[in-house]
Structure formats: C-alpha cells, structure tokens
Motif scaffolding. Structure first.
Motif, PDB file in Angstrom:
ATOM      1  N   PRO A   3       1.133  -1.204  -0.122  1.00  0.00           N
ATOM      2  CA  PRO A   3      -0.157  -0.035   0.037  1.00  0.00           C
ATOM      3  C   PRO A   3       0.814   1.280  -0.187  1.00  0.00           C
ATOM      4  CG  PRO A   3      -0.796  -1.675   1.873  1.00  0.00           C
ATOM      5  CD  PRO A   3       0.680  -2.068   1.159  1.00  0.00           C
ATOM      6  N   ILE A   4       0.406   2.381  -0.675  1.00  0.00           N
ATOM      7  CA  ILE A   4       1.321   3.512  -0.856  1.00  0.00           C
ATOM      8  C   ILE A   4       0.348   4.636  -0.191  1.00  0.00           C
ATOM      9  CG2 ILE A   4       2.287   5.127  -2.463  1.00  0.00           C
ATOM     10  CD1 ILE A   4       2.702   3.045  -4.378  1.00  0.00           C
ATOM     11  N   GLU A   5       1.003   5.373   0.795  1.00  0.00           N
ATOM     12  CA  GLU A   5       0.348   6.486   1.408  1.00  0.00           C
ATOM     13  C   GLU A   5       1.481   7.603   1.148  1.00  0.00           C
ATOM     14  OE1 GLU A   5      -0.683   8.474   5.908  1.00  0.00           O
ATOM     15  OE2 GLU A   5       0.363   6.481   5.650  1.00  0.00           O
ATOM     16  N   VAL A   6       0.794   8.705   0.298  1.00  0.00           N
ATOM     17  CA  VAL A   6       1.343   9.727  -0.354  1.00  0.00           C
ATOM     18  C   VAL A   6       1.479  10.957   0.627  1.00  0.00           C
ATOM     19  CG1 VAL A   6       1.764  11.770  -1.903  1.00  0.00           C
ATOM     20  CG2 VAL A   6       1.180   9.000  -2.696  1.00  0.00           C
ATOM     21  N   HIS A   7       2.575  11.395   1.100  1.00  0.00           N
ATOM     22  CA  HIS A   7       2.665  12.371   2.432  1.00  0.00           C
ATOM     23  C   HIS A   7       2.684  13.637   1.235  1.00  0.00           C
ATOM     24  CE1 HIS A   7       3.496   9.640   5.781  1.00  0.00           C
ATOM     25  NE2 HIS A   7       3.936   8.872   4.912  1.00  0.00           N
ATOM     26  N   GLY A   8       1.832  14.675   2.012  1.00  0.00           N
ATOM     27  CA  GLY A   8       1.664  15.887   1.328  1.00  0.00           C
ATOM     28  C   GLY A   8       2.857  16.798   1.950  1.00  0.00           C
ATOM     29  N   GLY A   9       2.725  18.148   1.308  1.00  0.00           N
ATOM     30  CA  GLY A   9       3.805  19.144   1.810  1.00  0.00           C
ATOM     31  C   GLY A   9       4.628  19.682   0.969  1.00  0.00           C
ATOM     32  N   MET A  69       3.618  22.959  -0.827  1.00  0.00           N
ATOM     33  CA  MET A  69       3.667  24.081   0.119  1.00  0.00           C
ATOM     34  C   MET A  69       4.926  24.676   0.018  1.00  0.00           C
ATOM     35  SD  MET A  69       2.971  24.489   4.160  1.00  0.00           S
ATOM     36  CE  MET A  69       1.218  24.110   3.911  1.00  0.00           C
ATOM     37  N   ILE A  70       6.085  23.523   0.141  1.00  0.00           N
ATOM     38  CA  ILE A  70       7.634  23.942   0.109  1.00  0.00           C
ATOM     39  C   ILE A  70       7.714  24.913  -1.404  1.00  0.00           C
ATOM     40  CG2 ILE A  70       9.896  23.339  -0.325  1.00  0.00           C
ATOM     41  CD1 ILE A  70       9.163  20.856   1.666  1.00  0.00           C
ATOM     42  N   ALA A  71       7.176  24.253  -2.359  1.00  0.00           N
ATOM     43  CA  ALA A  71       7.409  24.767  -3.741  1.00  0.00           C
ATOM     44  C   ALA A  71       6.751  26.131  -3.623  1.00  0.00           C
ATOM     45  CB  ALA A  71       6.776  23.951  -4.963  1.00  0.00           C
ATOM     46  N   GLN A  72       5.606  26.420  -3.237  1.00  0.00           N
ATOM     47  CA  GLN A  72       4.858  27.567  -3.201  1.00  0.00           C
ATOM     48  C   GLN A  72       5.496  28.463  -2.269  1.00  0.00           C
ATOM     49  OE1 GLN A  72       0.745  28.196  -1.500  1.00  0.00           O
ATOM     50  NE2 GLN A  72       0.193  28.523  -3.451  1.00  0.00           N
ATOM     51  N   ASP A  98      -5.501  24.177 -12.023  1.00  0.00           N
ATOM     52  CA  ASP A  98      -6.693  24.674 -11.627  1.00  0.00           C
ATOM     53  C   ASP A  98      -6.813  24.897 -10.254  1.00  0.00           C
ATOM     54  OD1 ASP A  98      -7.804  24.110 -14.275  1.00  0.00           O
ATOM     55  OD2 ASP A  98      -8.286  21.906 -13.948  1.00  0.00           O
ATOM     56  N   GLY A  99      -7.842  25.692  -9.862  1.00  0.00           N
ATOM     57  CA  GLY A  99      -8.165  26.154  -8.520  1.00  0.00           C
ATOM     58  C   GLY A  99      -7.991  27.738  -8.369  1.00  0.00           C
ATOM     59  N   THR A 100      -8.725  27.948  -7.537  1.00  0.00           N
ATOM     60  CA  THR A 100      -8.939  29.491  -7.398  1.00  0.00           C
ATOM     61  C   THR A 100      -8.153  29.971  -5.923  1.00  0.00           C
ATOM     62  OG1 THR A 100     -11.016  29.262  -6.351  1.00  0.00           O
ATOM     63  CG2 THR A 100     -10.723  29.957  -8.867  1.00  0.00           C
ATOM     64  N   SER A 101      -8.296  29.130  -5.093  1.00  0.00           N
ATOM     65  CA  SER A 101      -7.639  29.324  -3.692  1.00  0.00           C
ATOM     66  C   SER A 101      -6.250  28.690  -3.631  1.00  0.00           C
ATOM     67  CB  SER A 101      -8.576  28.842  -2.267  1.00  0.00           C
ATOM     68  OG  SER A 101      -8.610  27.527  -2.526  1.00  0.00           O
ATOM     69  N   ARG A 102      -5.725  29.231  -2.437  1.00  0.00           N
ATOM     70  CA  ARG A 102      -4.290  28.670  -2.135  1.00  0.00           C
ATOM     71  C   ARG A 102      -4.302  27.174  -1.848  1.00  0.00           C
ATOM     72  NH1 ARG A 102      -1.120  28.259   2.676  1.00  0.00           N
ATOM     73  NH2 ARG A 102       1.043  27.933   2.228  1.00  0.00           N
ATOM     74  N   LYS A 119      -4.918  25.064  -5.027  1.00  0.00           N
ATOM     75  CA  LYS A 119      -3.723  24.891  -5.680  1.00  0.00           C
ATOM     76  C   LYS A 119      -2.853  24.011  -5.154  1.00  0.00           C
ATOM     77  CE  LYS A 119      -3.940  28.368  -8.956  1.00  0.00           C
ATOM     78  NZ  LYS A 119      -3.704  28.082 -10.529  1.00  0.00           N
ATOM     79  N   LEU A 120      -2.502  23.863  -3.983  1.00  0.00           N
ATOM     80  CA  LEU A 120      -1.531  23.019  -3.114  1.00  0.00           C
ATOM     81  C   LEU A 120      -2.025  21.543  -3.556  1.00  0.00           C
ATOM     82  CD1 LEU A 120      -1.023  24.927   0.056  1.00  0.00           C
ATOM     83  CD2 LEU A 120       0.592  24.747  -1.770  1.00  0.00           C
ATOM     84  N   ALA A 121      -3.360  21.217  -3.461  1.00  0.00           N
ATOM     85  CA  ALA A 121      -3.985  20.082  -3.489  1.00  0.00           C
ATOM     86  C   ALA A 121      -3.959  19.377  -4.813  1.00  0.00           C
ATOM     87  CB  ALA A 121      -5.315  20.040  -3.164  1.00  0.00           C
ATOM     88  N   GLU A 122      -4.243  20.625  -6.043  1.00  0.00           N
ATOM     89  CA  GLU A 122      -3.762  20.093  -7.297  1.00  0.00           C
ATOM     90  C   GLU A 122      -2.576  19.772  -7.529  1.00  0.00           C
ATOM     91  OE1 GLU A 122      -5.404  19.571 -11.187  1.00  0.00           O
ATOM     92  OE2 GLU A 122      -6.360  19.279  -9.276  1.00  0.00           O
TER      93      GLU A 122
END
Length: 247
Positions: free
Chosen positions: A159-165, A168-171, A213-217, A220-223
């Motif tokens: 199973p793969i669990e992708v960790h976010g973040g 945010m670093i890129a932004q 796509d996306g309007t809010s910050r 955009k991060l999720a996308e």
C-alpha cells in the motif's frame, strides 16, 4: 551555474554550525572538502556498481540555473537518492534531500546527512524549521529532493500513502515541482541473474502553479500534489515499458 547567493544564516552557536539553514556552498571549507570528497567517492562507486542512465537531466540542469525546483520521485531503494544526487553534483547542481527526523537518532547518520545537505523533517507535525530551510534552499538555486511515499516501496502489492507538503514548499519558495521517476534501483521479483543494479531515471517537465486549476491557495496546493504524483507514476510506467524487466 548562476545562483543567487544569500548571506549565510547563523554561525557556530551552542549547537555548532547550522548546516540546515545555510547553503551548501556556504559551508565551512573543511565541510565543503568533505562534501566533495564523499560525493566523488559515491559517484565513482555508483558508476561501477550502479551504472545509471539519466533522461531529461540536462533539461533539468538548464531549468534550475536561476532558481531551484522541488523534485518529487518514487522510492524503491537507497540507491536512487545516491545516484541522483551525485549525478546532479557532477553538473554543479546542489540537492537538498528531505529525510525523516528518525535518522537523527543515529549519530553517524545525523553527522553525515547534515553535512551532505540533508534537511530533517518531523512528518508528524508542522515542521516550520524544515519548511523554511527548504524555502531558503530554493531561493539560493538549490534543489529540494522529496520522496512523498515516505518509505521504500518494495513491490506492487505494498500500500502507498503519499505524504503531502512538497507543494507548500514549492509555493513558499516561489518555485515549481519537477516529477521524476526511477526503475531498476531495486529487484523485488528477482528478475535479474545478479544483484548488480542499473537504475534508469527520467526527469519530467516542471509543473508551475500557474498552469493548475483552482482559485484558492488550498485548492492550488491540493491540485499540485495530485498532478505531480500522477506524473511521477506515469513516468515510472513509461520506464517500465521502455525497459522490460526493470521494476
């Protein structure tokens, strides 16, 4: 490579020199000598034991001449970060790998990882120190290497669990994300007659926030995290198709 040099942050305080906050090229001379010596030895060793074919690396080097990028990659073994980092070192690109803070409990690992540019992160909290260190690294023209899977994936059934973040670093660093994939660094299904590994690494096209796509910050991060990992796995599948027998 042209980079925007920033004034070194902090010096030798109670905890010694702050390798996390300062750029690799600003490290004290003895540390820079150690860094380059270790990188050379690893490059020489890996060229013999893990001969690696890179695709898209020259384009990546050209892309980061002025500002670093966040590189996200699938993770199958401890081979791929070594060959990738020294491969970019040979092209005068500094890479700051993100690693889990648990390695800091191992004294020799902590000593070496920090001096090789590593940035420890506590995945169980909002690690502001790591975020700021990665942001500053991007601004200096260093690349930040992140394995969002968080651990080595040893076979297709795991199973793969992708960790976010990473988005945010890129932004925060006013940068982009470069999806990259590897095959051949591991052999979980024993398809090769020897244990000699022949990694194949393919760097994709950098993804900027302006194309998403996306309007809010938050959107955009999720996308960014969704699109970047989709492209990582697409690159991985292309490599598997182009190099049958490599996983």
């Amino acid at each position: 490579m042209t980079q925007t040099r920033q004034k070194p942050k902090g010096g030798r305080g109670k905890g010694g020199y702050d390798f996390i906050r300062n750029g690799i090229d600003d490290y004290p001379l003895p540390t820079r000598l150690v860094y380059n010596f270790v990188a050379f030895v690893l490059w020489l060793f890996s060229s013999i034991v893990w001969p690696t074919r890179f695709e898209g690396l020259d384009e990546l080097v050209d892309h980061v001449r002025e500002r670093g990028t966040v590189i996200v990659m699938n993770h199958t073994s401890m081979v791929e970060p070594v060959v990738f980092i020294v491969g970019l070192w040979r092209r005068h690109v500094r890479v700051r790998p993100i690693y889990k803070v648990e390695f800091e409990k191992i004294g020799p690992a902590k000593w070496l990882f920090r001096r090789m540019g590593g940035i420890p992160v506590d995945r169980g909290s909002a690690d502001l120190k790591a975020l700021k260190a990665a942001r500053d690294a991007l601004g200096r023209g260093e690349c930040v290497l992140i394995y969002p899977e968080g651990t080595r994936i040893k076979n297709d059934d795991q199973p793969i669990e992708v960790h976010g973040g990473f988005a945010m670093i890129a932004q925060m660093g006013k940068s982009d994300v470069t999806p990259t994939a590897v095959v051949g660094a591991a052999d979980p299904y024993k398809t090769r007659p020897t244990r000699r590994r022949k990694p194949r690494i393919r760097c994709g096209r950098p993804i900027s926030f302006t194309e998403l796509d996306g309007t809010s910050r938050k959107e955009k991060l999720a996308e960014m995290e969704r699109v970047a990992m989709e492209r990582v796995y697409a690159l991985r599948d292309e490599l598997r198709h182009d190099y049958p027998g490599l996983w």
